[in-house]
Design an enzyme around this catalytic site. Structure first.
Site, mmCIF file in Angstrom:
data_model
loop_
_atom_site.group_PDB
_atom_site.id
_atom_site.type_symbol
_atom_site.label_atom_id
_atom_site.label_comp_id
_atom_site.label_asym_id
_atom_site.label_seq_id
_atom_site.Cartn_x
_atom_site.Cartn_y
_atom_site.Cartn_z
ATOM 1 N N GLU A 176 -70.068 -11.194 25.546
ATOM 2 C CA GLU A 176 -71.223 -10.345 25.239
ATOM 3 C C GLU A 176 -70.803 -8.994 24.658
ATOM 4 O O GLU A 176 -71.397 -7.959 24.945
ATOM 5 C CB GLU A 176 -72.103 -10.215 26.483
ATOM 6 C CG GLU A 176 -72.605 -11.598 26.918
ATOM 7 C CD GLU A 176 -73.654 -11.584 28.019
ATOM 8 O OE1 GLU A 176 -73.989 -10.493 28.514
ATOM 9 O OE2 GLU A 176 -74.120 -12.673 28.380
ATOM 10 N N HIS A 417 -85.809 -21.509 36.283
ATOM 11 C CA HIS A 417 -84.703 -20.562 36.128
ATOM 12 C C HIS A 417 -83.748 -20.698 37.303
ATOM 13 O O HIS A 417 -84.162 -20.570 38.455
ATOM 14 C CB HIS A 417 -85.227 -19.119 36.049
ATOM 15 C CG HIS A 417 -84.149 -18.121 35.764
ATOM 16 N ND1 HIS A 417 -84.026 -16.924 36.421
ATOM 17 C CD2 HIS A 417 -83.118 -18.151 34.876
ATOM 18 C CE1 HIS A 417 -82.979 -16.262 35.941
ATOM 19 N NE2 HIS A 417 -82.414 -16.981 35.011
ATOM 20 N N HIS A 418 -82.498 -21.004 37.011
ATOM 21 C CA HIS A 418 -81.449 -21.043 38.027
ATOM 22 C C HIS A 418 -80.403 -19.991 37.690
ATOM 23 O O HIS A 418 -79.422 -20.288 37.008
ATOM 24 C CB HIS A 418 -80.754 -22.405 38.055
ATOM 25 C CG HIS A 418 -81.598 -23.528 38.573
ATOM 26 N ND1 HIS A 418 -81.262 -24.847 38.387
ATOM 27 C CD2 HIS A 418 -82.747 -23.525 39.295
ATOM 28 C CE1 HIS A 418 -82.177 -25.619 38.970
ATOM 29 N NE2 HIS A 418 -83.098 -24.847 39.512
ATOM 30 N N HIS A 487 -76.954 -19.615 30.132
ATOM 31 C CA HIS A 487 -76.512 -18.253 29.802
ATOM 32 C C HIS A 487 -75.185 -17.979 30.512
ATOM 33 O O HIS A 487 -74.914 -18.534 31.557
ATOM 34 C CB HIS A 487 -77.574 -17.232 30.233
ATOM 35 C CG HIS A 487 -78.701 -17.140 29.250
ATOM 36 N ND1 HIS A 487 -79.213 -15.950 28.808
ATOM 37 C CD2 HIS A 487 -79.393 -18.108 28.594
ATOM 38 C CE1 HIS A 487 -80.179 -16.176 27.941
ATOM 39 N NE2 HIS A 487 -80.320 -17.470 27.798
ATOM 40 N N GLU A 506 -76.551 -19.060 25.600
ATOM 41 C CA GLU A 506 -76.503 -17.665 25.163
ATOM 42 C C GLU A 506 -75.074 -17.421 24.662
ATOM 43 O O GLU A 506 -74.813 -17.539 23.473
ATOM 44 C CB GLU A 506 -76.874 -16.742 26.319
ATOM 45 C CG GLU A 506 -76.891 -15.285 25.939
ATOM 46 C CD GLU A 506 -76.955 -14.383 27.153
ATOM 47 O OE1 GLU A 506 -76.236 -14.635 28.134
ATOM 48 O OE2 GLU A 506 -77.722 -13.409 27.118
ATOM 49 N N GLU A 512 -81.313 -9.174 24.980
ATOM 50 C CA GLU A 512 -81.357 -8.343 26.193
ATOM 51 C C GLU A 512 -80.610 -7.023 25.989
ATOM 52 O O GLU A 512 -80.996 -5.999 26.549
ATOM 53 C CB GLU A 512 -80.789 -9.107 27.395
ATOM 54 C CG GLU A 512 -79.337 -9.495 27.222
ATOM 55 C CD GLU A 512 -78.770 -10.345 28.368
ATOM 56 O OE1 GLU A 512 -79.529 -10.743 29.260
ATOM 57 O OE2 GLU A 512 -77.559 -10.597 28.359
HETATM 58 C C1 NOJ Z 1 -78.641 -12.640 32.105
HETATM 59 C C2 NOJ Z 1 -79.427 -13.464 31.153
HETATM 60 O O1 NOJ Z 1 -78.849 -13.419 29.875
HETATM 61 C C3 NOJ Z 1 -80.842 -12.949 31.154
HETATM 62 O O2 NOJ Z 1 -81.595 -13.628 30.186
HETATM 63 C C4 NOJ Z 1 -81.414 -13.110 32.524
HETATM 64 O O3 NOJ Z 1 -82.707 -12.561 32.543
HETATM 65 C C5 NOJ Z 1 -80.563 -12.396 33.563
HETATM 66 N N1 NOJ Z 1 -79.193 -12.773 33.440
HETATM 67 C C6 NOJ Z 1 -81.004 -12.731 34.984
HETATM 68 O O4 NOJ Z 1 -80.719 -14.068 35.264
HETATM 69 CA CA CA Z 2 -76.420 -12.604 29.265
#
Ligand code: NOJ
Ligand code: CA
Length: 716
Positions: A176, A417-418, A487, A506, A512
């Protein structure tokens, strides 16, 4: 859609057998552009070199592996046998940038023997495509090589010049980073500045970069180094010898410093070098997916591309809502969460999610992602804690059954979502129950996340252990007909061909970060040539309210115009696309929002119209099974005029193009929401020259014209 494997043409051109000790082996690509030479040095070390249109791309570079507590697989070899073949076949992916993919290459297999090491043997398999080279190490089953531990893979890429390179620092845990553009020779001096803070990072303590690594030579040659089919092996980073411009493989180690546990019969992932003198060919390359195995899933009808919205961006921009429900911060999974003191800002409430469902239903989205629905978010980050989440217990104010029933009654799915908080052990223990829970309530896709330091402690996101974790999760999910969007997972290497339920990842700096320091306007035009070479990205585009001070204290801004966010749906390829902004912002710009509603997520064909890494990208794609086309064009911080040639349209028909363009006064920093929408008639002869603002974009949707529309609109 059943998986079809169409064999259009397949032939074995020739099989040659040599019994020789060291003669140089040669291979030419089907189109004759590439020449590979493989030979042995006087001490029996394998090496290769590659040229393109008669010019060197990779100078003689060594191949081999260093083993732990065993003689290396690096020298003392003789060539025992060689085979070469040509393959040309086409296949149809379950989803993709195109309906049919041609896989055309010439292959050379060289079997090497170490006579002095009890006859141990390995094979080098080279494939020359019309757009570059791939090769891998193969370790056949044999009496004297059963189990071995890799200390390091020593694959070199000796580049033929001090090229310009788009790079992020080598790191065992994160991708990232923001990109740096420099000469190869400048990497060491720029490393410190490039190694910005990322949560849970492990930068390599010597000059190293990550793949896909994109370079450009002074003569205008584009070179991309990556890997394909990364399975049961550590990801490859590249050490950089800046003075000599030699890169060499650096595998991500495990908790005790080893780099791979191998049992024959096995092989390494493919090392890939995509090369062209036209940048568009890099984007068009199918080499990486072609090198992956076809899927063995019997039924793939349940795998469907997804366009979704989510309870998500509000956690980043508003500061109003939170993943967590309670005010307390030290919680355990067996606590009674209904006894926590509500913080009053919990995002994933039954009521609030229903509002998102209503919006999704009204605008044709497939799914609503809900983050923060399950217990544990009060102390999910920073404690290197194992049992952060159980993936099956909702917060007291989130009614799983009611929300799902409500969504399903409106034709919408809830996306699970996990977040694992990087406790992969905990996730593996609970995985089957988590997937059973999803099946019970009708969830068909899950966004996974791995924020933080990995457990098992000492392992890394990109090491062999985690690579196996990610493929295990993808395969296990398929048993439950579940699609994955991961992600913070190891960056993709085309495994979506083998596991087509692994829709997107990701594994790079995505939207983000616009709320956490910002992305450079050139970022997306670099991603197209780097991260996206391995596979689709859940970039989460679609932010219309780019100035975040709109929400109060947040002084951040998304460094694009509104129209550039539209263009991302075409340039940032993924079968899973989010409209990431808040519904209220889409309601403010309904005409621009129309593009996001219309744009396809699965394609019959793609055309790469204009491209230059770091500067601009223009792509056209035809929607799968429909007479609809979409064009996206993006620029960096500089304004430019895009040239869109509509010759990709079928001849003889008239089409209506809706052109979403930056306003004359638009710019990413001062005037991002200025745009125009114009409808015009186009044919395959049309050409459009369109101004794109600094940090801006262009988005076009094209449909067949009705007779009335043809009359009403002037010809371009
Ligand atoms: C990082 C992820 O990239 C993001 O999309 C997510 O909201 C947060 N982690 C929390 O899981
Ligand atoms: Ca991320």
């Amino acid at each position: 859609m059943p998986y079809t494997h169409r064999l259009s043409l397949y032939f074995v051109a020739m099989i040659c057998l040599w019994w020789t000790t060291g003669a140089a082996q040669q291979l030419t690509s089907p189109n004759g552009d590439f020449q590979l030479e493989m030979s042995l040095t006087p001490n029996g070390s394998p090496q290769y070199q590659l040229s393109y249109k008669g010019k060197p791309v990779i100078k003689p570079s060594q191949l081999g592996l260093q083993l732990k507590d065993a003689p290396s697989l690096q020298e003392g070899f003789t060539i025992a046998e060689t085979h070469s073949t040509e393959v040309d076949k086409s296949w149809n992916p379950v989803w993709g940038k195109q309906k049919t993919v041609r896989n055309h290459y010439k292959e050379l297999v060289v079997q090497l023997i170490q006579e002095q090491q009890e006859g141990r043997s390995i094979r080098l398999r080279f494939r020359l495509f019309n757009d570059g080279l791939a090769f891998r190490y193969e370790f056949p089953k044999q009496p004297k090589l059963n189990y071995f531990v890799i200390e390091e893979e020593n694959t070199e890429f000796a580049l033929a010049g001090d090229h310009k390179i788009f790079w992020i620092p080598g790191d065992y845990d994160t991708h990232e980073y923001a990109y740096t553009t420099s000469k190869i020779s400048e990497i060491p001096e720029k490393m410190e500045e490039a190694t910005i803070f990322i949560n849970a990072q492990t930068p390599i303590q010597q000059p190293a970069v990550q793949t896909p690594s994109m370079m450009k030579s002074e003569e205008g040659l584009y070179i991309n180094i990556h890997e394909a089919a990364l399975k049961n092996y550590a990801a490859m980073e590249l050490n950089v010898d800046a003075a000599r411009q030699v890169m060499s493989s650096h595998l991500v180690p495990d908790a005790v410093g080893n780099k791979g546990y191998m049992q024959t019969d096995t092989h390494s992932p493919w090392r890939t070098i995509i090369v062209s003198d036209d940048a568009r060919d890099i984007l068009a390359s199918n080499m990486i997916i072609n090198l992956n195995e076809p899927t063995d899933y019997k039924d793939t009808s349940w795998i469907q591309p997804i366009k979704y919205i989510g309870v998500w961006w509000e956690y980043f921009v508003e500061g109003k809502s939170t993943w967590a429900y309670g005010k307390e911060t030290n919680v355990k999974l067996d606590d009674d969460f209904s006894k926590l003191t509500p913080n009053g800002r919990h995002g994933a409430t039954t009521e609030h999610v229903k509002e998102y469902v209503d919006f999704a239903a009204a605008h044709g989205f497939d799914a609503v992602l809900v983050e923060g629905w399950n217990i544990g978010w009060e102390d999910w980050i920073g404690n290197w804690k194992e049992n952060v989440f159980d993936f099956t217990t909702p917060y007291p104010d989130f009614d799983v059954e009611e929300v799902n029933n409500y969504a399903h009654s409106k034709g919408v799915k809830i996306m699970m979502h996990h977040e694992t908080s990087a406790a992969a052990t905990n996730y593996e223990r609970r995985l089957d129950r988590a997937f059973e829970f999803m099946n019970k309530y009708g969830y068909t896709s899950v966004k996974t996340g791995y924020v933080g330091q990995i457990i098992p402690r000492g392992e890394h996101h990109d090491g062999q252990w985690m690579v196996n974790h990610f493929t295990h999760v993808a395969k296990r999910a398929a048993d439950y007909n579940i699609m994955i969007n991961s992600h913070e997972a190891v960056r993709p290497t085309g495994l979506h061909r083998t596991y087509p339920n692994w829709l997107a990842q990701e594994s790079a700096r995505g939207t983000e970060f616009e709320a956490m320091g910002g992305l450079a306007p050139e970022h997306a035009s670099i991603l197209a040539f780097t991260r996206l070479i391995g596979g689709p990205m859940d970039y989460t585009p679609g932010i219309f309210q780019t100035d975040l001070s709109y929400y109060g204290d947040n002084q951040q801004r998304v460094n694009t115009t509104l129209v550039k966010q539209l263009a991302y749906y075409v340039t940032m390829y993924s079968p899973l696309q989010m409209a990431a902004d808040l519904p209220e912002n889409y309601k403010r710009f309904p005409d621009a929002f129309q593009f996001i509603k219309d744009v396809a997520v699965d394609w019959d064909k793609s055309w790469y119209l204009e491209a230059e890494p770091g500067d601009y990208v223009s792509i056209a794609r035809k929607a799968k099974g429909k007479k609809e086309w979409f064009v996206g064009s993006i620029t960096d911080e500089h304004a430019r005029t895009a040239t869109i040639d509509f010759s990709f349209l079928p001849k003889g028909e008239k089409y209506i193009a809706s052109i979403y363009a930056d306003g004359k006064e638009a710019s990413y920093d001062k005037n991002p929401q200025s745009y125009t929408i114009q409808k015009v008639v186009v044919t395959h002869k049309s050409k459009l020259k369109q101004y794109i603002a600094p940090g801006g974009g262009l988005a076009i949707s094209i449909k067949e014209a009705t007779p009335q529309e043809r009359k009403d609109l002037k010809k371009m």
